[in-house]
Design a protein around this motif. Structure first.
Motif, PDB file in Angstrom:
ATOM      1  N   ASP A  23       0.786  -1.226   0.000  1.00  0.00           N
ATOM      2  CA  ASP A  23       0.000   0.000   0.000  1.00  0.00           C
ATOM      3  C   ASP A  23       0.822   1.283   0.000  1.00  0.00           C
ATOM      4  OD1 ASP A  23      -2.178  -1.696   0.122  1.00  0.00           O
ATOM      5  OD2 ASP A  23      -2.428  -1.490   2.296  1.00  0.00           O
ATOM      6  N   HIS A  24       2.095   1.201   0.386  1.00  0.00           N
ATOM      7  CA  HIS A  24       2.892   2.422   0.508  1.00  0.00           C
ATOM      8  C   HIS A  24       4.236   2.333  -0.199  1.00  0.00           C
ATOM      9  CE1 HIS A  24       0.159   4.345   3.366  1.00  0.00           C
ATOM     10  NE2 HIS A  24      -0.043   3.124   3.824  1.00  0.00           N
ATOM     11  N   ILE A  25       5.048   1.364   0.202  1.00  0.00           N
ATOM     12  CA  ILE A  25       6.422   1.280  -0.303  1.00  0.00           C
ATOM     13  C   ILE A  25       6.456   1.075  -1.813  1.00  0.00           C
ATOM     14  CG2 ILE A  25       8.615   0.035  -0.150  1.00  0.00           C
ATOM     15  CD1 ILE A  25       7.966   1.546   2.433  1.00  0.00           C
ATOM     16  N   ARG A  26       5.617   0.199  -2.311  1.00  0.00           N
ATOM     17  CA  ARG A  26       5.607  -0.101  -3.748  1.00  0.00           C
ATOM     18  C   ARG A  26       5.289   1.146  -4.570  1.00  0.00           C
ATOM     19  NH1 ARG A  26       2.294  -5.355  -5.350  1.00  0.00           N
ATOM     20  NH2 ARG A  26       3.471  -6.096  -3.576  1.00  0.00           N
ATOM     21  N   LYS A  27       4.333   1.940  -4.089  1.00  0.00           N
ATOM     22  CA  LYS A  27       3.985   3.189  -4.794  1.00  0.00           C
ATOM     23  C   LYS A  27       5.164   4.158  -4.767  1.00  0.00           C
ATOM     24  CE  LYS A  27      -0.885   2.657  -3.758  1.00  0.00           C
ATOM     25  NZ  LYS A  27      -1.991   3.029  -2.885  1.00  0.00           N
ATOM     26  N   MET A  28       5.838   4.200  -3.634  1.00  0.00           N
ATOM     27  CA  MET A  28       7.014   5.072  -3.520  1.00  0.00           C
ATOM     28  C   MET A  28       8.125   4.596  -4.460  1.00  0.00           C
ATOM     29  SD  MET A  28       7.175   5.674   0.577  1.00  0.00           S
ATOM     30  CE  MET A  28       8.116   7.185   0.594  1.00  0.00           C
ATOM     31  N   GLN A  29       8.279   3.284  -4.590  1.00  0.00           N
ATOM     32  CA  GLN A  29       9.288   2.754  -5.512  1.00  0.00           C
ATOM     33  C   GLN A  29       8.962   3.152  -6.944  1.00  0.00           C
ATOM     34  OE1 GLN A  29       9.023  -1.399  -4.301  1.00  0.00           O
ATOM     35  NE2 GLN A  29      11.131  -1.334  -3.567  1.00  0.00           N
ATOM     36  N   GLY A  30       7.696   3.059  -7.300  1.00  0.00           N
ATOM     37  CA  GLY A  30       7.287   3.456  -8.647  1.00  0.00           C
ATOM     38  C   GLY A  30       7.612   4.914  -8.918  1.00  0.00           C
ATOM     39  N   ARG A  31       7.291   5.786  -7.958  1.00  0.00           N
ATOM     40  CA  ARG A  31       7.590   7.215  -8.125  1.00  0.00           C
ATOM     41  C   ARG A  31       9.098   7.451  -8.213  1.00  0.00           C
ATOM     42  NH1 ARG A  31       2.996   7.747  -4.629  1.00  0.00           N
ATOM     43  NH2 ARG A  31       4.309   7.717  -2.776  1.00  0.00           N
ATOM     44  N   MET A  32       9.859   6.703  -7.409  1.00  0.00           N
ATOM     45  CA  MET A  32      11.305   6.853  -7.423  1.00  0.00           C
ATOM     46  C   MET A  32      11.880   6.478  -8.789  1.00  0.00           C
ATOM     47  SD  MET A  32      14.366   4.585  -5.876  1.00  0.00           S
ATOM     48  CE  MET A  32      13.591   3.274  -6.729  1.00  0.00           C
ATOM     49  N   PHE A  33      11.415   5.349  -9.344  1.00  0.00           N
ATOM     50  CA  PHE A  33      11.933   4.927 -10.646  1.00  0.00           C
ATOM     51  C   PHE A  33      11.533   5.889 -11.756  1.00  0.00           C
ATOM     52  CE2 PHE A  33      12.221   0.610  -8.623  1.00  0.00           C
ATOM     53  CZ  PHE A  33      13.599   0.518  -8.721  1.00  0.00           C
ATOM     54  N   LYS A  34      10.298   6.382 -11.727  1.00  0.00           N
ATOM     55  CA  LYS A  34       9.862   7.363 -12.737  1.00  0.00           C
ATOM     56  C   LYS A  34      10.679   8.642 -12.634  1.00  0.00           C
ATOM     57  CE  LYS A  34       5.168   5.592 -12.889  1.00  0.00           C
ATOM     58  NZ  LYS A  34       3.845   5.705 -12.274  1.00  0.00           N
ATOM     59  N   CYS A  35      10.865   9.105 -11.403  1.00  0.00           N
ATOM     60  CA  CYS A  35      11.655  10.310 -11.167  1.00  0.00           C
ATOM     61  C   CYS A  35      13.090  10.113 -11.664  1.00  0.00           C
ATOM     62  CB  CYS A  35      11.624  10.637  -9.676  1.00  0.00           C
ATOM     63  SG  CYS A  35      12.611  12.050  -9.148  1.00  0.00           S
ATOM     64  N   SER A  36      13.679   8.965 -11.333  1.00  0.00           N
ATOM     65  CA  SER A  36      15.058   8.679 -11.755  1.00  0.00           C
ATOM     66  C   SER A  36      15.166   8.626 -13.279  1.00  0.00           C
ATOM     67  CB  SER A  36      15.541   7.358 -11.159  1.00  0.00           C
ATOM     68  OG  SER A  36      15.583   7.437  -9.760  1.00  0.00           O
ATOM     69  N   ALA A  37      14.161   8.044 -13.929  1.00  0.00           N
ATOM     70  CA  ALA A  37      14.165   7.976 -15.390  1.00  0.00           C
ATOM     71  C   ALA A  37      14.101   9.384 -15.983  1.00  0.00           C
ATOM     72  CB  ALA A  37      12.988   7.132 -15.884  1.00  0.00           C
ATOM     73  N   GLU A  38      13.302  10.247 -15.357  1.00  0.00           N
ATOM     74  CA  GLU A  38      13.218  11.630 -15.841  1.00  0.00           C
ATOM     75  C   GLU A  38      14.558  12.333 -15.682  1.00  0.00           C
ATOM     76  OE1 GLU A  38       9.933  13.373 -13.737  1.00  0.00           O
ATOM     77  OE2 GLU A  38       8.474  12.079 -14.756  1.00  0.00           O
ATOM     78  N   CYS A  39      15.276  12.033 -14.606  1.00  0.00           N
ATOM     79  CA  CYS A  39      16.621  12.611 -14.426  1.00  0.00           C
ATOM     80  C   CYS A  39      17.530  12.198 -15.581  1.00  0.00           C
ATOM     81  CB  CYS A  39      17.237  12.133 -13.111  1.00  0.00           C
ATOM     82  SG  CYS A  39      16.416  12.696 -11.621  1.00  0.00           S
ATOM     83  N   CYS A  40      17.436  10.921 -15.947  1.00  0.00           N
ATOM     84  CA  CYS A  40      18.291  10.396 -17.017  1.00  0.00           C
ATOM     85  C   CYS A  40      17.907  10.967 -18.383  1.00  0.00           C
ATOM     86  CB  CYS A  40      18.213   8.874 -17.048  1.00  0.00           C
ATOM     87  SG  CYS A  40      18.934   8.127 -15.568  1.00  0.00           S
ATOM     88  N   ASP A  41      16.683  11.440 -18.529  1.00  0.00           N
ATOM     89  CA  ASP A  41      16.241  12.033 -19.793  1.00  0.00           C
ATOM     90  C   ASP A  41      16.757  13.456 -19.981  1.00  0.00           C
ATOM     91  OD1 ASP A  41      14.875   9.766 -20.517  1.00  0.00           O
ATOM     92  OD2 ASP A  41      12.929  10.476 -19.776  1.00  0.00           O
ATOM     93  N   ARG A  42      17.340  14.041 -18.982  1.00  0.00           N
ATOM     94  CA  ARG A  42      17.854  15.415 -19.064  1.00  0.00           C
ATOM     95  C   ARG A  42      19.192  15.413 -19.804  1.00  0.00           C
ATOM     96  NH1 ARG A  42      17.197  17.632 -12.938  1.00  0.00           N
ATOM     97  NH2 ARG A  42      14.933  17.815 -12.874  1.00  0.00           N
TER      98      ARG A  42
END
Length: 138
Positions: A23-42
């Motif tokens: 209910d919590h950690i998995r959603k946070m992991q998803g946001r972390m990976f999306k955020c990290s991918a956006e960093c790599c797109d810069r």
């Protein structure tokens, strides 16, 4: 701690951890990976800037994991102290001349009481963890 008591605690704790993860950690992991991918797109950022960006993305999840770990350690420490108290009572009974069946029976009741008391703490611990996880800035 007797195996049956240990299995009871382990089962309840695993259920709580799975609920928090789902209910919590998995959603946070998803946001972390999306955020990290956006960093790599810069493409215009330097390697250092991208690295710092990724670290910022990981911070909330690391904070959440540290929170859960800390709470679980406190729970385990409290349970261990309770069972150590039972061990001390058993030793005192032996030292005062009690027979093994009586000591064993007392020990079983004492440890069972520790387990029951600590299992009863799980709902409030879960609620507190969920509130704290929800308050972590993303």
């Amino acid at each position: 701690m007797a195996e049956a008591h240990q299995a009871r605690v382990q089962s309840v704790v695993e259920e709580m951890v799975q609920s928090l993860e789902r209910d919590h950690i998995r959603k946070m992991q998803g946001r972390m990976f999306k955020c990290s991918a956006e960093c790599c797109d810069r493409s215009t950022d330097s390697m250092t800037q991208v690295h710092h960006c990724i670290e910022r993305c990981h911070a909330p999840l690391a904070q959440a994991q540290a929170l859960v770990t800390s709470e679980m350690e406190k729970f385990q420490d409290r349970l261990a102290r309770c069972t150590m108290h039972c061990n001390d009572k058993a030793k005192d009974m032996f030292d005062s001349g009690a027979k093994e069946p009586a000591v064993r029976s007392m020990m079983e009741r004492c440890v069972g009481s520790c387990v029951d008391d600590h299992i009863n703490l799980i709902p409030s611990m879960t609620r507190r963890l969920k509130e704290n996880l929800d308050s972590i800035q993303q």
